[in-house]
Design an enzyme around this catalytic site. Sequence first.
Site, PDB file in Angstrom:
ATOM      1  N   GLU A  50     -10.938  -2.835  -7.168  1.00  0.00           N
ATOM      2  CA  GLU A  50     -12.280  -3.256  -6.773  1.00  0.00           C
ATOM      3  C   GLU A  50     -13.312  -2.134  -6.864  1.00  0.00           C
ATOM      4  O   GLU A  50     -14.516  -2.393  -6.833  1.00  0.00           O
ATOM      5  CB  GLU A  50     -12.265  -3.818  -5.342  1.00  0.00           C
ATOM      6  CG  GLU A  50     -11.399  -5.062  -5.174  1.00  0.00           C
ATOM      7  CD  GLU A  50     -11.792  -6.198  -6.103  1.00  0.00           C
ATOM      8  OE1 GLU A  50     -12.938  -6.220  -6.563  1.00  0.00           O
ATOM      9  OE2 GLU A  50     -10.924  -7.052  -6.379  1.00  0.00           O
ATOM     10  N   HIS A  66     -19.369  -4.445 -11.764  1.00  0.00           N
ATOM     11  CA  HIS A  66     -18.153  -4.607 -10.965  1.00  0.00           C
ATOM     12  C   HIS A  66     -17.067  -5.320 -11.782  1.00  0.00           C
ATOM     13  O   HIS A  66     -15.922  -4.858 -11.870  1.00  0.00           O
ATOM     14  CB  HIS A  66     -18.479  -5.398  -9.691  1.00  0.00           C
ATOM     15  CG  HIS A  66     -17.286  -5.725  -8.857  1.00  0.00           C
ATOM     16  ND1 HIS A  66     -16.898  -4.951  -7.777  1.00  0.00           N
ATOM     17  CD2 HIS A  66     -16.376  -6.723  -8.947  1.00  0.00           C
ATOM     18  CE1 HIS A  66     -15.789  -5.470  -7.254  1.00  0.00           C
ATOM     19  NE2 HIS A  66     -15.457  -6.550  -7.935  1.00  0.00           N
ATOM     20  N   GLU A  67     -17.438  -6.430 -12.389  1.00  0.00           N
ATOM     21  CA  GLU A  67     -16.451  -7.207 -13.151  1.00  0.00           C
ATOM     22  C   GLU A  67     -15.945  -6.431 -14.352  1.00  0.00           C
ATOM     23  O   GLU A  67     -14.758  -6.481 -14.683  1.00  0.00           O
ATOM     24  CB  GLU A  67     -17.051  -8.555 -13.577  1.00  0.00           C
ATOM     25  CG  GLU A  67     -17.445  -9.470 -12.423  1.00  0.00           C
ATOM     26  CD  GLU A  67     -16.334  -9.690 -11.414  1.00  0.00           C
ATOM     27  OE1 GLU A  67     -15.155  -9.596 -11.785  1.00  0.00           O
ATOM     28  OE2 GLU A  67     -16.647  -9.926 -10.230  1.00  0.00           O
ATOM     29  N   ARG A  85      -8.942  -5.131   0.394  1.00  0.00           N
ATOM     30  CA  ARG A  85      -9.223  -4.397  -0.837  1.00  0.00           C
ATOM     31  C   ARG A  85     -10.684  -3.980  -0.959  1.00  0.00           C
ATOM     32  O   ARG A  85     -11.005  -2.910  -1.453  1.00  0.00           O
ATOM     33  CB  ARG A  85      -8.851  -5.283  -2.033  1.00  0.00           C
ATOM     34  CG  ARG A  85      -9.660  -6.554  -2.080  1.00  0.00           C
ATOM     35  CD  ARG A  85      -9.178  -7.522  -3.147  1.00  0.00           C
ATOM     36  NE  ARG A  85      -7.772  -7.853  -2.927  1.00  0.00           N
ATOM     37  CZ  ARG A  85      -7.046  -8.560  -3.756  1.00  0.00           C
ATOM     38  NH1 ARG A  85      -7.574  -9.044  -4.861  1.00  0.00           N
ATOM     39  NH2 ARG A  85      -5.784  -8.805  -3.485  1.00  0.00           N
ATOM     40  N   TYR A  86     -11.598  -4.850  -0.518  1.00  0.00           N
ATOM     41  CA  TYR A  86     -13.020  -4.527  -0.689  1.00  0.00           C
ATOM     42  C   TYR A  86     -13.476  -3.484   0.325  1.00  0.00           C
ATOM     43  O   TYR A  86     -14.338  -2.666   0.053  1.00  0.00           O
ATOM     44  CB  TYR A  86     -13.883  -5.786  -0.570  1.00  0.00           C
ATOM     45  CG  TYR A  86     -13.531  -6.854  -1.566  1.00  0.00           C
ATOM     46  CD1 TYR A  86     -13.843  -6.715  -2.912  1.00  0.00           C
ATOM     47  CD2 TYR A  86     -12.863  -8.005  -1.165  1.00  0.00           C
ATOM     48  CE1 TYR A  86     -13.522  -7.708  -3.831  1.00  0.00           C
ATOM     49  CE2 TYR A  86     -12.539  -8.998  -2.074  1.00  0.00           C
ATOM     50  CZ  TYR A  86     -12.859  -8.845  -3.406  1.00  0.00           C
ATOM     51  OH  TYR A  86     -12.537  -9.824  -4.304  1.00  0.00           O
ATOM     52  N   HIS A 129     -18.139 -18.226  -8.246  1.00  0.00           N
ATOM     53  CA  HIS A 129     -17.825 -16.893  -7.733  1.00  0.00           C
ATOM     54  C   HIS A 129     -17.322 -16.006  -8.880  1.00  0.00           C
ATOM     55  O   HIS A 129     -16.395 -16.364  -9.605  1.00  0.00           O
ATOM     56  CB  HIS A 129     -16.791 -16.953  -6.609  1.00  0.00           C
ATOM     57  CG  HIS A 129     -16.655 -15.617  -5.946  1.00  0.00           C
ATOM     58  ND1 HIS A 129     -17.504 -15.185  -4.952  1.00  0.00           N
ATOM     59  CD2 HIS A 129     -15.825 -14.589  -6.196  1.00  0.00           C
ATOM     60  CE1 HIS A 129     -17.187 -13.954  -4.608  1.00  0.00           C
ATOM     61  NE2 HIS A 129     -16.164 -13.566  -5.352  1.00  0.00           N
ATOM     62  N   HIS A 179     -13.255 -16.267  -0.654  1.00  0.00           N
ATOM     63  CA  HIS A 179     -11.909 -15.678  -0.621  1.00  0.00           C
ATOM     64  C   HIS A 179     -10.960 -16.370   0.343  1.00  0.00           C
ATOM     65  O   HIS A 179      -9.756 -16.164   0.265  1.00  0.00           O
ATOM     66  CB  HIS A 179     -12.020 -14.181  -0.296  1.00  0.00           C
ATOM     67  CG  HIS A 179     -12.858 -13.446  -1.311  1.00  0.00           C
ATOM     68  ND1 HIS A 179     -14.215 -13.631  -1.406  1.00  0.00           N
ATOM     69  CD2 HIS A 179     -12.528 -12.573  -2.283  1.00  0.00           C
ATOM     70  CE1 HIS A 179     -14.691 -12.884  -2.397  1.00  0.00           C
ATOM     71  NE2 HIS A 179     -13.699 -12.231  -2.938  1.00  0.00           N
ATOM     72  N   HIS A 228     -13.050  -4.257 -13.572  1.00  0.00           N
ATOM     73  CA  HIS A 228     -11.742  -4.921 -13.656  1.00  0.00           C
ATOM     74  C   HIS A 228     -11.286  -5.015 -15.112  1.00  0.00           C
ATOM     75  O   HIS A 228     -10.137  -4.741 -15.452  1.00  0.00           O
ATOM     76  CB  HIS A 228     -11.827  -6.347 -13.103  1.00  0.00           C
ATOM     77  CG  HIS A 228     -12.032  -6.430 -11.615  1.00  0.00           C
ATOM     78  ND1 HIS A 228     -11.224  -5.795 -10.706  1.00  0.00           N
ATOM     79  CD2 HIS A 228     -12.952  -7.108 -10.876  1.00  0.00           C
ATOM     80  CE1 HIS A 228     -11.631  -6.083  -9.469  1.00  0.00           C
ATOM     81  NE2 HIS A 228     -12.680  -6.870  -9.543  1.00  0.00           N
ATOM     82  N   TYR A 248       0.794  -1.236   0.000  1.00  0.00           N
ATOM     83  CA  TYR A 248       0.000   0.000   0.000  1.00  0.00           C
ATOM     84  C   TYR A 248       0.826   1.286   0.000  1.00  0.00           C
ATOM     85  O   TYR A 248       0.329   2.330   0.429  1.00  0.00           O
ATOM     86  CB  TYR A 248      -0.982  -0.016   1.183  1.00  0.00           C
ATOM     87  CG  TYR A 248      -2.044  -1.093   1.018  1.00  0.00           C
ATOM     88  CD1 TYR A 248      -3.175  -0.866   0.244  1.00  0.00           C
ATOM     89  CD2 TYR A 248      -1.892  -2.340   1.600  1.00  0.00           C
ATOM     90  CE1 TYR A 248      -4.130  -1.849   0.065  1.00  0.00           C
ATOM     91  CE2 TYR A 248      -2.840  -3.340   1.432  1.00  0.00           C
ATOM     92  CZ  TYR A 248      -3.963  -3.092   0.665  1.00  0.00           C
ATOM     93  OH  TYR A 248      -4.907  -4.076   0.481  1.00  0.00           O
TER      94      TYR A 248
HETATM   95  O1  X8Z Z   1     -15.504 -11.084  -4.807  1.00  0.00           O
HETATM   96  C1  X8Z Z   1     -16.072 -10.091  -5.240  1.00  0.00           C
HETATM   97  C2  X8Z Z   1     -16.217  -9.887  -6.732  1.00  0.00           C
HETATM   98  C3  X8Z Z   1     -15.045 -10.376  -7.473  1.00  0.00           C
HETATM   99  S1  X8Z Z   1     -13.628  -9.442  -7.184  1.00  0.00           S
HETATM  100  C4  X8Z Z   1     -17.451 -10.616  -7.212  1.00  0.00           C
HETATM  101  N1  X8Z Z   1     -16.621  -9.208  -4.378  1.00  0.00           N
HETATM  102  C5  X8Z Z   1     -16.569  -9.393  -2.948  1.00  0.00           C
HETATM  103  C6  X8Z Z   1     -17.390 -10.586  -2.521  1.00  0.00           C
HETATM  104  O2  X8Z Z   1     -18.210 -11.055  -3.304  1.00  0.00           O
HETATM  105  O3  X8Z Z   1     -17.229 -11.037  -1.396  1.00  0.00           O
HETATM  106  C7  X8Z Z   1     -17.292  -7.969  -4.754  1.00  0.00           C
HETATM  107  C8  X8Z Z   1     -17.772  -7.380  -3.465  1.00  0.00           C
HETATM  108  C9  X8Z Z   1     -17.112  -8.129  -2.364  1.00  0.00           C
HETATM  109 ZN    ZN Z   2     -13.686  -7.551  -7.888  1.00  0.00          ZN
END
Ligand code: X8Z
Ligand code: ZN
Length: 668
Positions: free
Chosen positions: A447, A419-420, A557-558, A389, A548, A423, A227
Amino acid sequence: MTHRHVLLAFAITAGLLSLAACRKTPSPTESPASATQAAPEGETADQFIARVNDEFRKMYPELTAAQWLSNTYINDDSQLLASKANERWLGQLNSWIEQAKKFEGQKMSPDTARAIRLLKLSTSMPPPRDPAKLAELTQIATKLEGMYGAGTYCKEEGGEKRCRQIGELEEVLRHSRDYDEQLDAWQGWHTISVPMRKDYTRFTELVNEGARDLGFADAGEMWRSGYDMTPVEIAAETDQLWVQVKPLYEQLHCFARTRLNAKYGDGRGEVTGGLLPAHLMGNLWQQDWGNLWDILAPYSEAQAGKLDISSTLQTMYEEDYRERQRQLADEPTPEEQVELEHAAQLDVARQMTERAQDFYTSLGMPRLPDSYWQKTQFIKPRDRDVVCHASAWDMNMTGDVRTKMCTKPNEEDFTTIYHELGHVYYYLAYNKLPPLFQGGANDGFHEAIGDTIVLAMTPKYLQSIGLVGAQQQSQEALINSQMRMALAKVSFLPFGLMIDRWRWGVFDGSIKPDQYNQAWWDLKAKYQGVAPASPRGEEFFDPGAKYHVPGNTPYTRYFLSHVLQFQFYKALCDAAGHKGPLYECSFYGNKAAGEKFWAMLGKGASQPWQQTLQQLSGSDKMDATAMLEYFAPLQAWLKQQNEGQQCGWQAPTASMEKPAAKPAATQG
Ligand code: X8Z
Ligand code: ZN
C-alpha cells in the site's frame, strides 16, 4: 497483486491469493487434489512447493478473469461465475494446505518453509473445509461486494425519484457546504449497507470456521499472523505507532474543529463532546480531509500561492470538452453532449495516468505494457454497475496488469492513480518470483509504494509539470503545502486503525452482531474523534458502507503504509543525495533512488519484511519518526494556532470498554 479476499484476488492487497480448487463434490476427508495433479509418491517438500507454484500459476488467470468481470460488469451471471471460480480456488487452497501437512517436521529449504507458511496465509477469506459452507461463503462474499458496487440512494424530490450512486454523493461532500445537503448525502449512502447486516453476520461465522480449520483462533488472528511476528506483537506494534503520531492528529483535529465552528456557526461544527460531525469532513468516512481545503487552508492563496491541482485538472477537462465541441458542425444534441463528456473524461483520466507513469519511468522503471492501456477501466461505464472503488490487478503474473477506477478530474483521484500504479509496479517487479512469493514484504509495503511517490510530488515538482502555478518560498507557502499533505495523511491515521479494531472484535466475538453499529461508532469516537450528527442505532449497518468491509479487505495495511511511506520516502531521498529538510525532497528523475526502490519491489514476499526494510532504509523497525520529522513545521504551527483552546474530545461511553467515559485526548 495482491489478491484479495474474497473473491477477488488482486487488487488491493498484498497477500497472496486465495485459492482453491476444483473439487467437484469431494468429501472433506478425501484430500481432493481434483483439477490438478495428485501428490506424487515420494515427493519432497521442495518438490511439493515447486508443484504448488506451478499449479498456482496455471489456475490463477481463471480466477482473476471471473473476478474482473464481476467487478466491472455487475449482474447475476458474472456474480455466479465469480463465486464459482473463487470456490474452486479456495477448494484448491484447502487441498494444498492439507497436502502440506505431511511435510511438517521434515527437512526442507528455508524458502520452502516460508512458502508453506505463506500458503496458509494466502487468503483473507479462510475457507471452511466443509464444501457446502465453502460454497455458501463465496456466494455471500460475491453478493456483499456486488451490493456495495451497485449501492444506490434514491429519494423523492419534487414528485420525482432521484437516484444517486457513490460518485455523485461524494461530489456533494466535496463541494457543497450546505449542512443539510451534506447530511442527506452522507445518510443516503449509509442506507445501502442496511441490507448487508445479515449476510455479513453469516460471513463472519463462515470465515471464522475456515480460520479454525487452519489452526487459528479466529479470522482476526489469522489476519494478524502475516507479519513475520506473532499476532500479539503486531497488534502491540500498531498501538505503539499510534501513540507516536496521536499528538499530531490531536492538533489537526483541534484546528479543524475551530475552523468548522467558524464556518457553520451555532456550534454546528462539532457534536457533543467536541467530536467532529461525520458528514462535514468532506469524505464519507472522514478518512481524508483534503476536500475541506476551502475551510482549512492556513493561508489564502494570495498570501501563499496556489496549490490547487483539482482546478487545473477540471480546466483540462473543460478544454478537452470544448475542443471536441468545436469539431462538431452544429450545436451538440443532448445525446452528443453525453458522448462528448464521456470522451473528455476518458481523455483526462488517461492523461492523468500518463503523468503518473512518467514519475515511475523517470526513476528508471518500465513503461506500462500496451495491454494496460487497452484493458484498464479508467472511468465509470454508463451502461452498467461496476465496483468503483479503485483497485489494481495482476491478471496472469506475466504482464496483464490493469487498474480499475471511476476517475474524476480532481486531486484525490490523481493521487489515487499514483497509489494504484504503485501496486502495478510491485506486480511487474516481482512477477519473476514463484507465485507464493508474489506479494508485498508485508501488506503495508504494497500500500505504501505509490504513496511514497506522492510524497515526492513537492510544490516545486508540481509547478515543473504545470499542475500548479509559480510557488513562493515563504513560511506561509510551507505551512499551506504541509497542511495539504496532512489533510490526506495525518487525518487518515486513526481511521487506518479503527476499522480492524472493529473487525478483530467482530471475529473474536467481543463485538456481537447486536452491537455492530454501536461498537463501530464507539471506535470512531475513540480513535478519530468523529461522531454522527443523528443517532445511528442497530437498525443501521454503517461498517458496510465502507468498501473494505463488504469487500473483506484487511485494513491494518493502510495504517502501516501511512507510517512506512515516510520511511521509504526518507530512504529514497537519502539515496538521491538530498540535503536539507525532508519535506523539500523530490527524487523525481533520480535513477539511484529508482534502483533502490525497484530492488525492494523485486524481493516481493521472499524474505521477512524486516530484512527488506533494513536493506532499503538501514532499519528493521516500523517507526513514525520520519513522518514526525516531515510534519515538524506544521505541528509547531498547529500548536500555536490551538493555543488557549481546549483540545481533545470526550468519547461517549463505550459499550466495549469500562463504563466510565474518559477523555481520549486532553492536551492543548
Ligand atoms: O482502498 C484503497 C485503495 C485501493 S488499495 C484505493 N485505499 C484505502 C481506502 O480508500 O480506504 C487507499 C487509501 C486507503
Ligand atoms: Zn492500495
